[in-house]
Every structure is written in C-alpha cells, then in structure tokens.
Design a protein around this motif. Sequence first.
Motif, PDB file in Angstrom:
ATOM      1  N   MET A  72     -30.139 -14.414 -28.505  1.00 44.21           N
ATOM      2  CA  MET A  72     -30.574 -13.092 -28.058  1.00 44.21           C
ATOM      3  C   MET A  72     -32.103 -12.956 -28.089  1.00 44.21           C
ATOM      4  SD  MET A  72     -27.861 -11.763 -27.056  1.00 44.21           S
ATOM      5  CE  MET A  72     -28.327 -10.092 -26.728  1.00 44.21           C
ATOM      6  N   ALA A  73     -32.756 -13.637 -29.003  1.00 41.87           N
ATOM      7  CA  ALA A  73     -34.213 -13.580 -29.096  1.00 41.87           C
ATOM      8  C   ALA A  73     -34.876 -14.215 -27.880  1.00 41.87           C
ATOM      9  CB  ALA A  73     -34.681 -14.266 -30.375  1.00 41.87           C
ATOM     10  N   ARG A  74     -34.174 -15.117 -27.219  1.00 44.47           N
ATOM     11  CA  ARG A  74     -34.730 -15.789 -26.046  1.00 44.47           C
ATOM     12  C   ARG A  74     -34.586 -14.974 -24.768  1.00 44.47           C
ATOM     13  NH1 ARG A  74     -32.970 -21.609 -25.256  1.00 44.47           N
ATOM     14  NH2 ARG A  74     -34.715 -21.465 -23.833  1.00 44.47           N
ATOM     15  N   VAL A  75     -33.857 -13.861 -24.804  1.00 40.80           N
ATOM     16  CA  VAL A  75     -33.704 -13.018 -23.630  1.00 40.80           C
ATOM     17  C   VAL A  75     -35.031 -12.291 -23.393  1.00 40.80           C
ATOM     18  CG1 VAL A  75     -32.488 -11.046 -22.637  1.00 40.80           C
ATOM     19  CG2 VAL A  75     -31.233 -12.729 -23.997  1.00 40.80           C
ATOM     20  N   SER A  76     -35.604 -12.525 -22.235  1.00 41.76           N
ATOM     21  CA  SER A  76     -36.919 -11.982 -21.916  1.00 41.76           C
ATOM     22  C   SER A  76     -36.791 -10.777 -20.994  1.00 41.76           C
ATOM     23  CB  SER A  76     -37.727 -13.079 -21.231  1.00 41.76           C
ATOM     24  OG  SER A  76     -38.946 -12.588 -20.787  1.00 41.76           O
ATOM     25  N   SER A  77     -37.776  -9.891 -21.032  1.00 42.14           N
ATOM     26  CA  SER A  77     -37.749  -8.730 -20.144  1.00 42.14           C
ATOM     27  C   SER A  77     -38.809  -8.821 -19.058  1.00 42.14           C
ATOM     28  CB  SER A  77     -37.942  -7.446 -20.949  1.00 42.14           C
ATOM     29  OG  SER A  77     -39.218  -7.470 -21.562  1.00 42.14           O
ATOM     30  N   LYS A  78     -39.749  -9.750 -19.183  1.00 45.65           N
ATOM     31  CA  LYS A  78     -40.805  -9.914 -18.182  1.00 45.65           C
ATOM     32  C   LYS A  78     -40.866 -11.365 -17.735  1.00 45.65           C
ATOM     33  CE  LYS A  78     -43.733  -6.240 -19.903  1.00 45.65           C
ATOM     34  NZ  LYS A  78     -45.020  -5.906 -20.512  1.00 45.65           N
ATOM     35  N   ASN A  79     -41.286 -11.535 -16.478  1.00 43.07           N
ATOM     36  CA  ASN A  79     -41.488 -12.864 -15.898  1.00 43.07           C
ATOM     37  C   ASN A  79     -40.221 -13.729 -15.932  1.00 43.07           C
ATOM     38  OD1 ASN A  79     -44.219 -12.189 -15.485  1.00 43.07           O
ATOM     39  ND2 ASN A  79     -44.675 -12.780 -17.583  1.00 43.07           N
ATOM     40  N   THR A  80     -39.086 -13.096 -15.703  1.00 43.24           N
ATOM     41  CA  THR A  80     -37.822 -13.813 -15.660  1.00 43.24           C
ATOM     42  C   THR A  80     -37.711 -14.565 -14.331  1.00 43.24           C
ATOM     43  OG1 THR A  80     -36.674 -11.943 -14.675  1.00 43.24           O
ATOM     44  CG2 THR A  80     -36.695 -12.060 -17.102  1.00 43.24           C
ATOM     45  N   PRO A  81     -36.869 -15.588 -14.244  1.00 41.31           N
ATOM     46  CA  PRO A  81     -36.721 -16.313 -12.968  1.00 41.31           C
ATOM     47  C   PRO A  81     -36.356 -15.401 -11.783  1.00 41.31           C
ATOM     48  CG  PRO A  81     -35.791 -17.616 -14.738  1.00 41.31           C
ATOM     49  CD  PRO A  81     -36.160 -16.281 -15.339  1.00 41.31           C
ATOM     50  N   PRO A  82     -35.437 -14.420 -11.926  1.00 45.86           N
ATOM     51  CA  PRO A  82     -35.182 -13.537 -10.784  1.00 45.86           C
ATOM     52  C   PRO A  82     -36.420 -12.720 -10.379  1.00 45.86           C
ATOM     53  CG  PRO A  82     -33.399 -13.376 -12.361  1.00 45.86           C
ATOM     54  CD  PRO A  82     -34.478 -14.176 -13.013  1.00 45.86           C
ATOM     55  N   GLU A  83     -37.169 -12.248 -11.369  1.00 45.58           N
ATOM     56  CA  GLU A  83     -38.386 -11.479 -11.072  1.00 45.58           C
ATOM     57  C   GLU A  83     -39.414 -12.362 -10.362  1.00 45.58           C
ATOM     58  OE1 GLU A  83     -42.043  -9.439 -13.473  1.00 45.58           O
ATOM     59  OE2 GLU A  83     -40.078  -9.354 -14.431  1.00 45.58           O
ATOM     60  N   MET A  84     -39.562 -13.584 -10.812  1.00 42.94           N
ATOM     61  CA  MET A  84     -40.513 -14.500 -10.183  1.00 42.94           C
ATOM     62  C   MET A  84     -40.102 -14.800  -8.739  1.00 42.94           C
ATOM     63  SD  MET A  84     -42.787 -14.862 -12.452  1.00 42.94           S
ATOM     64  CE  MET A  84     -43.777 -16.207 -11.879  1.00 42.94           C
ATOM     65  N   ALA A  85     -38.805 -14.899  -8.465  1.00 38.09           N
ATOM     66  CA  ALA A  85     -38.324 -15.131  -7.098  1.00 38.09           C
ATOM     67  C   ALA A  85     -38.696 -13.961  -6.192  1.00 38.09           C
ATOM     68  CB  ALA A  85     -36.812 -15.353  -7.102  1.00 38.09           C
ATOM     69  N   VAL A  86     -38.558 -12.751  -6.699  1.00 42.82           N
ATOM     70  CA  VAL A  86     -38.920 -11.560  -5.923  1.00 42.82           C
ATOM     71  C   VAL A  86     -40.426 -11.564  -5.657  1.00 42.82           C
ATOM     72  CG1 VAL A  86     -39.080  -9.037  -6.009  1.00 42.82           C
ATOM     73  CG2 VAL A  86     -36.976 -10.181  -6.722  1.00 42.82           C
ATOM     74  N   ARG A  87     -41.199 -11.848  -6.671  1.00 43.58           N
ATOM     75  CA  ARG A  87     -42.653 -11.870  -6.515  1.00 43.58           C
ATOM     76  C   ARG A  87     -43.099 -12.923  -5.503  1.00 43.58           C
ATOM     77  NH1 ARG A  87     -43.977 -11.447 -12.898  1.00 43.58           N
ATOM     78  NH2 ARG A  87     -45.778 -12.724 -12.341  1.00 43.58           N
ATOM     79  N   ARG A  88     -42.498 -14.103  -5.551  1.00 44.65           N
ATOM     80  CA  ARG A  88     -42.837 -15.162  -4.596  1.00 44.65           C
ATOM     81  C   ARG A  88     -42.513 -14.728  -3.159  1.00 44.65           C
ATOM     82  NH1 ARG A  88     -41.196 -18.625  -8.638  1.00 44.65           N
ATOM     83  NH2 ARG A  88     -39.054 -18.630  -7.907  1.00 44.65           N
TER      84      ARG A  88
END
Length: 136
Positions: free
Chosen positions: A14-30
């Motif tokens: 659970m500590a590894r669950v991130s709220s920023k710069n996730t792979p889906p977010e990076m795909a949208v940004r790209r």
Amino acid sequence: MADKVDRETRSRTMARVSSKNTPPEMAVRRALHKAGYRFRLHRKDLPGVPDVVLPKHKLAIFVHGCFWHQHQGCRRSVRPTSNTGYWNAKLDRNMARDRASVLALQEMGWGSVILWECETLDDALILDRVRAALSA
C-alpha cells in the motif's frame, strides 16, 4: 475473510501506491503534449487538485484509477471481500469527494474530464474525450 498476505507485506504494498506521476497519468500527459496542448500539473488552488490542467481552456483533467475511484462496469473496480467495512467506506468517500470536486469546478466556471486508468492505453480516446470537453 482474512487478508491473503501478512500485515507487513500489505503495508509495503500500500505504501507503494502513488497519487502523482502514475503510468496512466504519464500516458495522458504524453498524448496531450504530442497533440500540442500545453498544461499545468496538480494545481492545488483548484478543487480536487486535478492531475492535468489546461488553463487556457479552463479544463481540469482527472486521471482516476479504476479501483480507487470505482469505475462502473470495469473489471478493475471489484471491491475487496475482506475488511469490507473499511473498504466500502473508503471507496464511497472517494466517489463522493470526486463528485464534489467536479461540482465545485463547474461553479467556478471550469470544465472537467475524468479519464479512467483503463482508457489511458489509447491516445486517440484520450484526445477525443478532451476535444469533446473543449467543444462543449
């Protein structure tokens, strides 16, 4: 039903669950950058702290994880069967907070788009959703 892993392993996971710069977010940004859109990230002055913001168009984009925000009809949004009291309350709060954020943005004159984790694999879909929101 008890958890399938021990407490320490669950905590690490659970500590590894991130709220920023996730792979889906990076795909949208790209996809947005490739299409020529310029944006800002994680604007704390907007309700819900949108993942991507197109300030010129007053459009906030939320990239939601299917599980954490309960994407209706998605296979990734199945609720846990253990510790249901905690998880049902947690996921219901997330959904209520999402609705409140979108309403607050509307009241401020901003548009919003919710892109789900499972939708971020297709750049054309991302751009179609954003363009539809911009033309509305």
